[in-house]
Design an enzyme around this catalytic site. Structure first.
Site, PDB file in Angstrom:
ATOM      1  NE  ARG A  95      -3.746   0.354   2.096  1.00  2.59           N
ATOM      2  CZ  ARG A  95      -4.729   0.657   1.264  1.00  2.59           C
ATOM      3  NH1 ARG A  95      -5.146  -0.227   0.373  1.00  2.59           N
ATOM      4  NH2 ARG A  95      -5.288   1.856   1.293  1.00  2.59           N
ATOM      5  CG  ASP A 119      -0.794  -9.021   4.521  1.00  2.00           C
ATOM      6  OD1 ASP A 119      -0.112  -9.540   3.628  1.00  2.00           O
ATOM      7  OD2 ASP A 119      -0.341  -8.682   5.617  1.00  2.00           O
ATOM      8  CG  ASP A 308      -1.261  -5.793  12.362  1.00  5.16           C
ATOM      9  OD1 ASP A 308      -1.490  -6.567  11.426  1.00  5.16           O
ATOM     10  OD2 ASP A 308      -1.232  -4.552  12.230  1.00  5.16           O
ATOM     11  CB  VAL A 330      -9.291  -2.773  12.740  1.00  5.82           C
ATOM     12  CG1 VAL A 330      -8.463  -1.856  11.836  1.00  5.82           C
ATOM     13  CG2 VAL A 330      -9.193  -2.315  14.200  1.00  5.82           C
TER      14      VAL A 330
END
Length: 436
Positions: A95, A119, A308, A330
């Site tokens: 990104r 991802d 994460d 999220v």
């Protein structure tokens, strides 16, 4: 054609030892982009050796930015001519291209970046970035192959993000620092990596004020200079290795990541029964003799429980006593890795309801964003393909406590986001081998 590398793992008992974590994958690449804006050389220290660094360096080189990488040190200096187009070859790799729009507008007056990737954890739309740039005076067109933008000098404005997006906040920061006038950003992301980027820009000469209630004020300046910074240790990696010690009944001492980046994670694990030793040199966690307890955890933006962190936590849930619940708020497709863990014997069920916390923005969608986990699950070795970075690490943890050997494919995902993970796991005592 080169055969893809796989990892062969055999459970080998508790993982014990020391791990030194370097700067984060999520931080280093953003600092590399910010260094485009300086009139002189910038240096980034304590950088991780991850695939993301190489990809970002190649993009910068293609734009005419000079990059030198020497282990943990990266030096970046803009060249005499800046190419405004990120080559199509970088389509879908990560990104980072979207973050180059603002800097390229400042350096070249126009920009083209290919479609973003990363991802497969759910939609991470570019509309926040696009609307922010438009509000600052840029003409932006979103096409089938990428995004084209054009502008004279950007101007300051008032922006309120619909959601505290990390990427969109970073776009505003790197676009507003050289804009004319003042930019006020409301509902900004305040993750440690975002603040670290703001501090780096401030060292380069930017005028940035972090205000209460998720508000950032940026006063544009005429130019920025090169600067030097030392990246703080990766909080995702730190938590992941703490979980590796806990899930195997061992003890991993994590160096390089300060306690303040793990406050919520430490409390979450402590509620599950983990015992901590924390000092200025390292953090470590151990499980009590009776094992860890189940928990209900909801991910959130900082300072909540980081999205994460939930992938290694999911494996830890499978080895804890009772039924645990994970509510992801999220990303709507963050649980894409669950089938790989189910193949290894993890008893996990996913739901489209909001479980373990109040209704989130996915409550009226079909997004399967909650999971119920039964512990203690008896895990088994398996041949699995890893879909992304964090899922890859969780599969290694599951393989470490399985009752037989495992073959992990797609390990390049792990190496894109973690610093030398194969060597780190081997140093902790895991029986791990490479094979092509």
């Amino acid at each position: 054609m080169i055969a893809e590398e796989v990892w062969l793992i055999e459970p080998s008992g508790p993982l014990r030892g020391d791990v030194e974590v370097r700067g984060s994958k999520n931080g280093v690449s953003k600092h590399m982009v910010a260094a485009m804006l300086g009139t002189g050389e910038s240096s980034i220290h304590n950088a991780p050796e991850v695939g993301e660094v190489g990809i970002t360096a190649a993009m910068l080189e293609a734009l005419g930015i000079h990059v030198r990488i020497d282990g943990p040190e990266i030096r970046i200096e803009p060249g005499a001519h800046i190419e405004p187009r990120v080559p199509d070859a970088f389509t879908g790799l990560n990104r980072i291209p979207i973050l180059m729009l603002g800097p390229l507008l400042h350096l070249a007056g126009e920009a083209f970046v290919p479609l973003v990737g990363g991802d497969p954890i759910g939609r991470r739309p570019v509309n926040f970035h696009v609307e922010a740039l438009r509000s600052m005076g840029a003409e932006v067109e979103v096409g089938d192959t990428g995004i084209y933008a054009k502008a004279g000098r950007l101007h300051g404005t008032r922006i309120e993000l619909p959601y505290p997006s990390v990427g969109a906040t970073e776009t505003v920061l790197m676009s507003a620092v050289l804009a004319e006038g003042k930019t006020v950003l409301k509902n900004a992301a305040m993750e440690p990596e975002v603040v670290e980027l703001a501090l780096f820009l401030q060292r380069m000469g930017a005028r940035i004020e972090l205000s209460p209630d998720r508000r950032i004020v940026i006063e544009g300046v005429e130019r920025l200079r090169g600067a030097s910074t030392w990246l703080t240790g990766d909080r995702i990696e730190a938590f992941s290795y703490l979980a590796a010690g806990l899930v195997t009944g061992g003890e991993v001492r994590v160096h390089g990541c300060p306690q303040d980046r793990l406050v919520t994670a430490i409390t979450t694990l402590a509620r599950m029964g983990a015992h901590f030793e924390i000092n200025d040199q390292y953090l470590c966690a151990t499980a009590p003799p009776e094992g860890l307890r189940a928990a209900a955890v909801q991910t959130d933006t900082h300072p909540g429980f980081m999205t994460d962190w939930q992938t290694p936590l999911m494996v830890l849930f499978t080895q804890s006593q009772g039924m645990s619940v994970l509510h992801e708020t999220v990303f709507e497709n963050r649980l894409v890795y669950v089938p790989a863990l189910q193949k290894m014997g993890c008893e996990i069920e996913v739901f489209d309801q909001c479980l373990g916390g109040p209704a989130c923005r996915y409550h009226d969608t079909n997004a399967r964003h909650s999971a119920v986990v039964r512990g203690v699950s008896k895990l088994k070795g398996a041949d699995v393909t890893l879909p992304d970075i964090r899922a890859g690490f969780s599969a290694v943890l599951a393989a470490a406590v399985a009752d037989g050997p495992s073959t992990l494919r797609g390990v390049h995902h792990i190496e894109r986001g973690y610093h030398r993970p194969f060597e780190q796991f081997a140093s902790l005592g895991l029986n791990i081998r490479r094979q092509r």
